[in-house]
Design a protein around this motif. Structure first.
Motif, mmCIF file in Angstrom:
data_model
loop_
_atom_site.group_PDB
_atom_site.id
_atom_site.type_symbol
_atom_site.label_atom_id
_atom_site.label_comp_id
_atom_site.label_asym_id
_atom_site.label_seq_id
_atom_site.Cartn_x
_atom_site.Cartn_y
_atom_site.Cartn_z
ATOM 1 N N MET A 23 2.930 13.208 3.575
ATOM 2 C CA MET A 23 4.200 13.272 4.298
ATOM 3 C C MET A 23 4.201 12.392 5.539
ATOM 4 N N GLY A 24 3.109 12.406 6.287
ATOM 5 C CA GLY A 24 3.045 11.550 7.465
ATOM 6 C C GLY A 24 3.195 10.084 7.106
ATOM 7 N N SER A 25 2.547 9.670 6.017
ATOM 8 C CA SER A 25 2.661 8.284 5.563
ATOM 9 C C SER A 25 4.081 7.979 5.106
ATOM 10 N N GLY A 26 4.696 8.919 4.401
ATOM 11 C CA GLY A 26 6.066 8.700 3.939
ATOM 12 C C GLY A 26 7.052 8.607 5.088
ATOM 13 N N ILE A 27 6.875 9.442 6.103
ATOM 14 C CA ILE A 27 7.740 9.377 7.290
ATOM 15 C C ILE A 27 7.534 8.049 8.003
ATOM 16 N N ALA B 25 3.433 16.295 11.353
ATOM 17 C CA ALA B 25 3.528 16.277 9.891
ATOM 18 C C ALA B 25 2.181 16.609 9.261
ATOM 19 N N ILE B 26 1.518 17.633 9.791
ATOM 20 C CA ILE B 26 0.229 18.033 9.240
ATOM 21 C C ILE B 26 0.459 19.095 8.166
ATOM 22 N N THR B 27 -0.633 19.645 7.650
ATOM 23 C CA THR B 27 -0.567 20.583 6.540
ATOM 24 C C THR B 27 0.250 21.831 6.879
#
Length: 283
Positions: free
Chosen positions: A13-17, A85-87
């Motif tokens: 998710m962090g990469s996608g954001i 945007a962590i787990t």
């Protein structure tokens, strides 16, 4: 004018954001204590930028924003917008939000990317709860056009104005909902995925058969189990547990078929296998 955004968490998710934001010309500073995850994220963001560009997801005349990475902030955060945007783990999110909220500016916007944890629950961990707002970024965020925005009871008007302006700048529609466990999308989608996995686990149908019927008969765009692989089966299990506990309803408990996949490390696209296999796609 948005000068840059700091994103905590270099996972899927962090990469996608980061892809979504840099794809609209805004610099991103990606922070994660895992150097390997940061290296992997750099490669993934570059791949997703090319993919999004081919699909017309970004403005054609925009130069991509710079992506910088670090294993820590050294206690300094200058960005006016910070995304956690962590787990999907309440204790981990609260610990990070406590740390971050103590060093950001008074007027900064603090966003938690969560699919199930109530914002009011996270707000008790931050210095200024009026700054905190939730966004449920759907995966992959650089392709999804609408996001669920969660307003907690203490979220201030300035934060809501800022988050709306951010999503407008990113060409995304925001739908604001009131705070509750799982909000709207997870309360509807995750039990459906759980039921679909249970059908597969008990031998009623294969994953491909379930998805084909949901697509062809009920209009689901990808099918619930291919969607589950995209979400990440570990994230899905975490969210279902949050829903079961917060709503005091055991019908949300993840079924054995999902739990067994997670125990085997078959977490979906990011590991190369889930309900489907993804040759060369493990991240």
């Amino acid at each position: 004018m948005i000068d840059g955004i700091t994103v905590f968490g270099a996972g899927v998710m962090g990469s996608g954001i980061a892809t979504l934001v840099t794809g609209h010309g805004i610099p991103v500073h990606l922070v994660d204590p895992d150097a390997t995850a940061l290296d992997r994220a750099g490669t993934l963001v570059a791949q997703q930028q090319r993919h999004g560009q081919l699909l017309g997801s970004f403005p054609g005349d925009t130069t991509f924003g710079d992506l910088t990475t670090a294993e820590s902030t050294d206690g300094r955060i200058e960005s006016a917008i910070v995304v956690e945007a962590i787990t999907e783990n309440t204790d981990l999110k609260r610990a990070l939000l406590t740390e971050v909220s103590s060093v950001i500016a008074d007027e900064a916007l603090l966003i938690s990317n969560t699919s199930s944890i109530p914002i009011d629950e996270l707000a008790t961990a931050v210095t200024r709860p009026g700054q905190l707002v939730g966004i449920h970024f759907m995966n992959p965020p650089y392709l999804i056009k609408t996001f669920e925005v969660v307003r907690g009871r203490q979220t201030g008007e300035a934060a809501m104005t800022a988050v709306t302006a951010l999503l407008d700048r990113l060409g995304r529609r925001s739908v604001v909902v009131r705070d509750s466990p799982g909000f709207v999308t997870s309360r509807l989608l995750h039990p459906m995925i759980n039921s679909a996995a249970r059908l597969v686990g008990t031998g009623v149908a294969t994953a491909a058969e379930v998805d084909a019927l949901m697509q062809g008969c009920l209009g689901h765009p990808t099918g619930p189990l291919r969607t589950a692989d995209l979400i990440g089966l570990d994230n899905l299990v975490d969210s279902l547990i949050v829903l079961a506990e917060r709503l005091d309803d055991n019908s949300y408990r993840p079924c054995e078929a999902l739990l067994e996949k997670v125990r085997r490390g078959e977490l979906g696209q990011k590991t190369g296998a889930g309900f489907y296999t993804y040759d060369g796609m493990a991240t």
